[in-house]
Scaffold this active site. Structure first.
Site, PDB file in Angstrom:
ATOM      1  N   HIS A  24      -4.662 -66.377  19.917  1.00 55.73           N
ATOM      2  CA  HIS A  24      -3.978 -65.394  20.028  1.00 55.73           C
ATOM      3  C   HIS A  24      -2.496 -65.714  20.272  1.00 55.73           C
ATOM      4  O   HIS A  24      -1.452 -65.186  19.497  1.00 55.73           O
ATOM      5  CB  HIS A  24      -4.275 -64.229  21.197  1.00 55.73           C
ATOM      6  CG  HIS A  24      -5.520 -63.739  21.238  1.00 55.73           C
ATOM      7  ND1 HIS A  24      -6.423 -63.912  22.100  1.00 55.73           N
ATOM      8  CD2 HIS A  24      -6.112 -63.083  20.189  1.00 55.73           C
ATOM      9  CE1 HIS A  24      -7.370 -63.236  22.103  1.00 55.73           C
ATOM     10  NE2 HIS A  24      -7.260 -62.918  20.786  1.00 55.73           N
ATOM     11  N   LYS A  48     -15.258 -52.633  21.534  1.00 55.11           N
ATOM     12  CA  LYS A  48     -15.174 -53.432  20.416  1.00 55.11           C
ATOM     13  C   LYS A  48     -16.170 -54.340  20.052  1.00 55.11           C
ATOM     14  O   LYS A  48     -16.573 -55.264  20.811  1.00 55.11           O
ATOM     15  CB  LYS A  48     -13.610 -54.523  20.708  1.00 55.11           C
ATOM     16  CG  LYS A  48     -13.630 -55.379  19.615  1.00 55.11           C
ATOM     17  CD  LYS A  48     -12.401 -56.224  19.949  1.00 55.11           C
ATOM     18  CE  LYS A  48     -12.006 -57.262  18.798  1.00 55.11           C
ATOM     19  NZ  LYS A  48     -11.122 -58.152  19.119  1.00 55.11           N
ATOM     20  N   ARG A 102      -9.495 -66.250  11.010  1.00 56.16           N
ATOM     21  CA  ARG A 102     -10.288 -67.319  11.339  1.00 56.16           C
ATOM     22  C   ARG A 102     -11.293 -67.261  10.342  1.00 56.16           C
ATOM     23  O   ARG A 102     -11.381 -68.652   9.889  1.00 56.16           O
ATOM     24  CB  ARG A 102     -10.856 -67.022  12.717  1.00 56.16           C
ATOM     25  CG  ARG A 102      -9.942 -67.121  13.869  1.00 56.16           C
ATOM     26  CD  ARG A 102     -10.932 -66.907  14.902  1.00 56.16           C
ATOM     27  NE  ARG A 102     -11.207 -65.493  15.035  1.00 56.16           N
ATOM     28  CZ  ARG A 102     -11.972 -64.873  15.819  1.00 56.16           C
ATOM     29  NH1 ARG A 102     -12.149 -65.264  17.085  1.00 56.16           N
ATOM     30  NH2 ARG A 102     -12.488 -63.723  15.690  1.00 56.16           N
ATOM     31  N   SER A 140     -12.098 -64.475  22.206  1.00 53.87           N
ATOM     32  CA  SER A 140     -12.224 -64.101  23.453  1.00 53.87           C
ATOM     33  C   SER A 140     -13.452 -64.047  24.048  1.00 53.87           C
ATOM     34  O   SER A 140     -13.938 -64.618  25.378  1.00 53.87           O
ATOM     35  CB  SER A 140     -11.520 -62.797  23.656  1.00 53.87           C
ATOM     36  OG  SER A 140      -9.930 -62.881  23.402  1.00 53.87           O
TER      37      SER A 140
END
Length: 177
Positions: A24, A48, A102, A140
Site C-alpha cells: 500500500h 470486503k 498485483r 492485508s
C-alpha cells in the site's frame, strides 16, 4: 474530442488498509509522483469480500498516518471515507483514483469498479500502477493471518504496524482470519 478537464492535480488512494502494508505504502509513494496533492482515503468498508476487520476505522486512519510519517512519504493527507468513492472524490476535489494491481484477479475486480465509477462520475480518472515485484504477494489478509499465528511480518509492514499487530494478536491462539 477536446480535453476540457485539464491536468489532474489531486488524486485519491483508497483502501481499507487493515492493516496498511509496504505494498500500500509503495502505491501511496508513487501517487505522490503523479500529482502534487494526494489524499489517502481509509474506507469504512462494512464487508470486503467476506473478510473480518482487525482494526477499527480510527485505528486504521491513525496507522496509515503513522506509517506514512515513519517512512517519510511526502505531504499526504489521510482521511476516513464512508460512502461511495466517487462522492468522496467529488467532495474533496480529486480528479483521479490511484490503485495498485498485483495480479489478474486484481485487474478483473478493479476493471469492474472503474466501469461503475466512470458511469457515476465520468470526469473521475482511474490510474493503476503495477505492483512492485517485491510486494506483489503482500495483502492485508495474509499479513493478518501471519500475525494472528505469531509469525514475523517485519518484511511486510513498517515497524509501527508490526507493533500494533503484535498488540492485537498477543492474546493467544486467535486462529486463522
Amino acid at each position: 474530442m477536446p480535453d476540457e478537464a485539464g491536468p489532474i492535480d489531486h488524486v485519491v488512494v483508497p483502501g481499507t488498509f487493515d492493516p496498511v502494508t509496504y505494498g500500500h505504502l509503495d502505491v501511496i509513494r508513487r501517487a505522490t509522483r503523479i500529482a502534487p496533492e494526494v489524499t489517502v482515503a481509509v474506507a469504512v468498508s462494512r464487508d470486503k469480500r467476506g473478510s473480518a476487520r482487525a482494526f477499527t476505522l480510527d485505528e486504521r486512519v491513525a496507522m496509515v498516518r503513522e506509517a506514512v510519517g515513519e517512512l517519510g512519504i511526502g505531504d499526504v493527507r489521510v482521511m476516513a471515507m464512508d460512502g461511495l468513492l466517487v462522492d468522496f472524490c467529488r467532495r474533496i476535489g480529486a480528479g483521479a483514483v490511484v490503485k495498485g494491481l498485483r495480479a489478474t484477479t486484481d485487474f478483473e475486480y478493479e476493471l469492474a469498479q472503474a466501469d461503475l465509477n466512470v458511469r457515476m462520475s465520468p470526469d473521475l480518472e482511474s490510474i493503476y500502477v503495477m505492483s512492485n515485484p517485491e510486494y506483489g504477494y503482500v495483502s492485508s489478509s495474509i499479513v493478518r493471518e501471519i500475525a494472528a499465528l505469531g509469525g514475523d511480518v517485519s518484511l511486510l509492514v513498517p515497524p509501527c504496524v508490526e507493533r500494533r499487530l503484535k498488540r492485537r494478536f498477543s492474546g493467544g491462539d486467535v486462529g486463522i482470519l
